[in-house]
Scaffold this motif. Structure first.
Motif, PDB file in Angstrom:
ATOM      1  N   SER A   1      -4.681  -5.389 -24.381  1.00 22.20           N
ATOM      2  CA  SER A   1      -5.994  -5.602 -24.997  1.00 22.20           C
ATOM      3  C   SER A   1      -5.943  -6.737 -26.025  1.00 22.20           C
ATOM      4  CB  SER A   1      -6.478  -4.312 -25.667  1.00 22.20           C
ATOM      5  OG  SER A   1      -5.517  -3.861 -26.602  1.00 22.20           O
ATOM      6  N   ASP A   2      -4.736  -7.203 -26.349  1.00 19.67           N
ATOM      7  CA  ASP A   2      -4.555  -8.271 -27.340  1.00 19.67           C
ATOM      8  C   ASP A   2      -3.802  -9.437 -26.692  1.00 19.67           C
ATOM      9  OD1 ASP A   2      -3.923  -9.953 -29.448  1.00 19.67           O
ATOM     10  OD2 ASP A   2      -3.149  -8.363 -30.735  1.00 19.67           O
ATOM     11  N   TRP A   3      -4.492 -10.537 -26.476  1.00 22.07           N
ATOM     12  CA  TRP A   3      -3.876 -11.706 -25.847  1.00 22.07           C
ATOM     13  C   TRP A   3      -3.481 -12.778 -26.862  1.00 22.07           C
ATOM     14  CZ3 TRP A   3      -5.495 -13.779 -20.445  1.00 22.07           C
ATOM     15  CH2 TRP A   3      -5.163 -12.832 -19.475  1.00 22.07           C
ATOM     16  N   GLY A   4      -3.434 -12.425 -28.116  1.00 24.29           N
ATOM     17  CA  GLY A   4      -3.052 -13.405 -29.122  1.00 24.29           C
ATOM     18  C   GLY A   4      -4.003 -14.581 -29.112  1.00 24.29           C
ATOM     19  N   SER A   5      -3.458 -15.772 -28.888  1.00 25.83           N
ATOM     20  CA  SER A   5      -4.301 -16.971 -28.884  1.00 25.83           C
ATOM     21  C   SER A   5      -4.640 -17.438 -27.465  1.00 25.83           C
ATOM     22  CB  SER A   5      -3.594 -18.097 -29.637  1.00 25.83           C
ATOM     23  OG  SER A   5      -2.381 -18.420 -28.985  1.00 25.83           O
TER      24      SER A   5
ATOM     25  N   THR B   1       0.808  -1.214   0.000  1.00 26.53           N
ATOM     26  CA  THR B   1       0.000   0.000   0.000  1.00 26.53           C
ATOM     27  C   THR B   1       0.847   1.272   0.000  1.00 26.53           C
ATOM     28  OG1 THR B   1      -0.190  -0.198   2.411  1.00 26.53           O
ATOM     29  CG2 THR B   1      -1.978  -1.137   1.073  1.00 26.53           C
ATOM     30  N   ASP B   2       2.177   1.126   0.077  1.00 24.57           N
ATOM     31  CA  ASP B   2       3.057   2.295  -0.048  1.00 24.57           C
ATOM     32  C   ASP B   2       3.259   2.691  -1.513  1.00 24.57           C
ATOM     33  OD1 ASP B   2       4.410  -0.197  -0.221  1.00 24.57           O
ATOM     34  OD2 ASP B   2       6.342   0.713   0.223  1.00 24.57           O
ATOM     35  N   TRP B   3       2.731   1.897  -2.442  1.00 26.21           N
ATOM     36  CA  TRP B   3       2.813   2.195  -3.875  1.00 26.21           C
ATOM     37  C   TRP B   3       1.521   2.853  -4.342  1.00 26.21           C
ATOM     38  CZ3 TRP B   3       6.865   1.438  -7.228  1.00 26.21           C
ATOM     39  CH2 TRP B   3       7.941   0.688  -6.743  1.00 26.21           C
ATOM     40  N   LYS B   4       1.641   3.825  -5.224  1.00 21.04           N
ATOM     41  CA  LYS B   4       0.494   4.401  -5.927  1.00 21.04           C
ATOM     42  C   LYS B   4       0.384   3.633  -7.240  1.00 21.04           C
ATOM     43  CE  LYS B   4      -2.764   7.282  -7.025  1.00 21.04           C
ATOM     44  NZ  LYS B   4      -4.079   7.026  -6.508  1.00 21.04           N
ATOM     45  N   VAL B   5      -0.699   2.907  -7.401  1.00 21.71           N
ATOM     46  CA  VAL B   5      -0.845   2.026  -8.553  1.00 21.71           C
ATOM     47  C   VAL B   5      -1.887   2.601  -9.514  1.00 21.71           C
ATOM     48  CG1 VAL B   5      -1.404  -0.317  -9.320  1.00 21.71           C
ATOM     49  CG2 VAL B   5      -0.285   0.031  -7.101  1.00 21.71           C
ATOM     50  N   TYR B   6      -1.483   2.700 -10.779  1.00 17.04           N
ATOM     51  CA  TYR B   6      -2.375   3.118 -11.857  1.00 17.04           C
ATOM     52  C   TYR B   6      -2.565   1.922 -12.785  1.00 17.04           C
ATOM     53  CZ  TYR B   6      -1.098   7.778 -10.240  1.00 17.04           C
ATOM     54  OH  TYR B   6      -0.881   8.893  -9.468  1.00 17.04           O
ATOM     55  N   PHE B   7      -3.696   1.885 -13.466  1.00 14.74           N
ATOM     56  CA  PHE B   7      -3.999   0.781 -14.376  1.00 14.74           C
ATOM     57  C   PHE B   7      -4.286   1.320 -15.767  1.00 14.74           C
ATOM     58  CE2 PHE B   7      -4.157  -2.466 -11.200  1.00 14.74           C
ATOM     59  CZ  PHE B   7      -4.557  -1.819 -10.043  1.00 14.74           C
ATOM     60  N   VAL B   8      -3.781   0.605 -16.780  1.00 14.27           N
ATOM     61  CA  VAL B   8      -4.079   0.947 -18.170  1.00 14.27           C
ATOM     62  C   VAL B   8      -4.448  -0.323 -18.931  1.00 14.27           C
ATOM     63  CG1 VAL B   8      -2.618   3.016 -18.238  1.00 14.27           C
ATOM     64  CG2 VAL B   8      -1.666   0.824 -18.939  1.00 14.27           C
ATOM     65  N   HIS B   9      -5.217  -0.128 -19.985  1.00 10.13           N
ATOM     66  CA  HIS B   9      -5.668  -1.218 -20.851  1.00 10.13           C
ATOM     67  C   HIS B   9      -5.315  -0.811 -22.272  1.00 10.13           C
ATOM     68  CE1 HIS B   9      -9.312  -3.787 -22.330  1.00 10.13           C
ATOM     69  NE2 HIS B   9      -8.227  -4.548 -22.208  1.00 10.13           N
ATOM     70  N   GLU B  10      -4.266  -1.434 -22.820  1.00 11.93           N
ATOM     71  CA  GLU B  10      -3.754  -1.029 -24.129  1.00 11.93           C
ATOM     72  C   GLU B  10      -3.088  -2.219 -24.818  1.00 11.93           C
ATOM     73  OE1 GLU B  10      -1.121   2.062 -22.848  1.00 11.93           O
ATOM     74  OE2 GLU B  10       0.459   0.675 -22.274  1.00 11.93           O
TER      75      GLU B  10
END
Length: 146
Positions: free
Chosen positions: A82-86, A50-59
């Protein structure tokens, strides 16, 4: 005339195969991203990060997910591709990938120290020991309680 038609047909088939294989890549959805973020937040809290500031992205990028850290500011970005291949996207695979990325965050201080060139060997050994023990304490707290 037949050769030209055959060439055009083969060329069209190749183009069609290439575009079909690209469209067969499995895409993660907004719902998948929300699920992934929920798992990440759960593991961040469980590991005491919880000492980290966490941001999330979807790309889109060439991995299923990644953790990008800045140890000085204690900020990180955990990204879901956003692309997991197979690779099939399931709640279980999202949970496992989230767990994997949060473990990268858990080890970020050790990674950063190992790459520092501005420290003496003795200072680096002391700081690495501190960072290792911070991970060990977090894991002990997770397993045995605080």
């Amino acid at each position: 005339m037949i050769e030209v038609f055959l060439f055009i047909s083969l060329k069209h088939m190749i183009i069609q195969e290439v575009s079909m294989s690209e469209s067969n890549n499995i895409q993660t959805t907004k719902e998948d991203f929300d699920t992934f973020c929920g798992y990440c937040k759960k593991f961040v809290n469980e590991f005491g990060l919880t000492d980290w500031k966490v941001y999330f992205v979807h790309e889109p990028f060439d991995a299923m997910a990644e953790c990008r850290t800045h140890d000085v500011s204690k900020c990180c970005i955990i990204a879901l591709s956003s692309d997991w291949g197979s690779q099939k996207v399931t709640p279980e695979s999202l949970e496992r990938v989230a767990y994997h990325e949060v473990i990268h965050l858990l080890l970020a201080d050790i990674d950063s120290l190992a790459l520092r060139a501005d420290m003496s060997k003795n200072s680096r050994e002391v700081e690495l020991s501190r960072a290792y023990h911070a991970v060990i304490r977090r894991m002990e707290n997770l397993r045995f309680g605080v």
